[in-house]
Motif scaffolding. Structure first.
Motif, PDB file in Angstrom:
ATOM      1  N   ALA A 282      -3.768   8.651  -2.568  1.00  0.00           N
ATOM      2  CA  ALA A 282      -3.964   8.975  -1.154  1.00  0.00           C
ATOM      3  C   ALA A 282      -4.444   7.759  -0.363  1.00  0.00           C
ATOM      4  O   ALA A 282      -4.001   7.533   0.753  1.00  0.00           O
ATOM      5  CB  ALA A 282      -4.955  10.123  -1.010  1.00  0.00           C
ATOM      6  N   ASN A 283      -5.342   6.968  -0.943  1.00  0.00           N
ATOM      7  CA  ASN A 283      -5.921   5.823  -0.241  1.00  0.00           C
ATOM      8  C   ASN A 283      -5.766   4.582  -1.117  1.00  0.00           C
ATOM      9  O   ASN A 283      -6.601   4.315  -1.991  1.00  0.00           O
ATOM     10  CB  ASN A 283      -7.390   6.099   0.085  1.00  0.00           C
ATOM     11  CG  ASN A 283      -7.999   5.057   0.973  1.00  0.00           C
ATOM     12  OD1 ASN A 283      -7.460   3.967   1.133  1.00  0.00           O
ATOM     13  ND2 ASN A 283      -9.136   5.384   1.559  1.00  0.00           N
ATOM     14  N   ALA A 284      -4.722   3.816  -0.871  1.00  0.00           N
ATOM     15  CA  ALA A 284      -4.422   2.642  -1.698  1.00  0.00           C
ATOM     16  C   ALA A 284      -5.504   1.580  -1.587  1.00  0.00           C
ATOM     17  O   ALA A 284      -5.861   0.942  -2.584  1.00  0.00           O
ATOM     18  CB  ALA A 284      -3.065   2.058  -1.323  1.00  0.00           C
ATOM     19  N   ARG A 285      -6.053   1.392  -0.389  1.00  0.00           N
ATOM     20  CA  ARG A 285      -7.099   0.370  -0.207  1.00  0.00           C
ATOM     21  C   ARG A 285      -8.333   0.694  -1.029  1.00  0.00           C
ATOM     22  O   ARG A 285      -8.951  -0.199  -1.622  1.00  0.00           O
ATOM     23  CB  ARG A 285      -7.463   0.242   1.265  1.00  0.00           C
ATOM     24  CG  ARG A 285      -6.369  -0.415   2.088  1.00  0.00           C
ATOM     25  CD  ARG A 285      -6.701  -0.466   3.549  1.00  0.00           C
ATOM     26  NE  ARG A 285      -7.825  -1.356   3.774  1.00  0.00           N
ATOM     27  CZ  ARG A 285      -8.420  -1.518   4.937  1.00  0.00           C
ATOM     28  NH1 ARG A 285      -8.017  -0.844   5.989  1.00  0.00           N
ATOM     29  NH2 ARG A 285      -9.428  -2.349   5.072  1.00  0.00           N
ATOM     30  N   ALA A 286      -8.712   1.963  -1.082  1.00  0.00           N
ATOM     31  CA  ALA A 286      -9.879   2.368  -1.868  1.00  0.00           C
ATOM     32  C   ALA A 286      -9.614   2.177  -3.360  1.00  0.00           C
ATOM     33  O   ALA A 286     -10.500   1.738  -4.111  1.00  0.00           O
ATOM     34  CB  ALA A 286     -10.238   3.816  -1.575  1.00  0.00           C
TER      35      ALA A 286
ATOM     36  N   GLY B 213       0.820  -1.208   0.000  1.00  0.00           N
ATOM     37  CA  GLY B 213       0.000   0.000   0.000  1.00  0.00           C
ATOM     38  C   GLY B 213       0.850   1.252   0.000  1.00  0.00           C
ATOM     39  O   GLY B 213       0.540   2.238  -0.684  1.00  0.00           O
ATOM     40  N   LYS B 214       1.953   1.243   0.746  1.00  0.00           N
ATOM     41  CA  LYS B 214       2.852   2.399   0.788  1.00  0.00           C
ATOM     42  C   LYS B 214       3.517   2.634  -0.561  1.00  0.00           C
ATOM     43  O   LYS B 214       3.698   3.773  -0.983  1.00  0.00           O
ATOM     44  CB  LYS B 214       3.914   2.213   1.871  1.00  0.00           C
ATOM     45  CG  LYS B 214       3.374   2.358   3.275  1.00  0.00           C
ATOM     46  CD  LYS B 214       4.483   2.230   4.304  1.00  0.00           C
ATOM     47  CE  LYS B 214       3.937   2.359   5.706  1.00  0.00           C
ATOM     48  NZ  LYS B 214       4.992   2.256   6.724  1.00  0.00           N
TER      49      LYS B 214
ATOM     50  N   SER C   3       0.990   4.288  -2.839  1.00  0.00           N
ATOM     51  CA  SER C   3       0.814   5.696  -2.484  1.00  0.00           C
ATOM     52  C   SER C   3       1.988   6.548  -2.948  1.00  0.00           C
ATOM     53  O   SER C   3       1.794   7.616  -3.533  1.00  0.00           O
ATOM     54  CB  SER C   3       0.641   5.843  -0.971  1.00  0.00           C
ATOM     55  OG  SER C   3      -0.541   5.223  -0.554  1.00  0.00           O
TER      56      SER C   3
END
Length: 86
Positions: free
Chosen positions: A35-39, A25-26, A29
């Motif tokens: 801004a929001n990798a999960r989304a 996720g980092k 990004s």
């Protein structure tokens, strides 16, 4: 930059995953300015891409998670077709 040469952030992440990269996720990004990798991953999944989150352990015993593109299990594909048939 014209509209035809501009590529969306999700398209860049999809291209990286299709090329076989595994990303945290980092990394998503920092590399793609998300801004929001999960989304973003959730929206990519809704487009039909089978993105999996796998845990990895490094040589120091620390665990972290990486996103990768995989093949959807047969049961998931069958459930999708059943949902469309209703």
């Amino acid at each position: 930059m014209t509209a035809t040469t501009m590529v969306t952030k999700s398209a860049k992440v999809i291209a990286a995953l299709v090329n076989g990269e595994e990303l945290t996720g980092k990394q998503i990004s920092a590399r793609f300015g998300v801004a929001n990798a999960r989304a973003l991953i959730s929206s990519i999944r809704m487009q039909g891409y089978p993105v999996f989150l796998n845990k990895r352990t490094n040589s120091l015993g620390e665990t972290y998670s990486k996103y990768r593109l995989g093949t959807a299990p047969r049961s998931v594909v069958a459930a999708g077709y059943q949902a469309l048939a209703m």
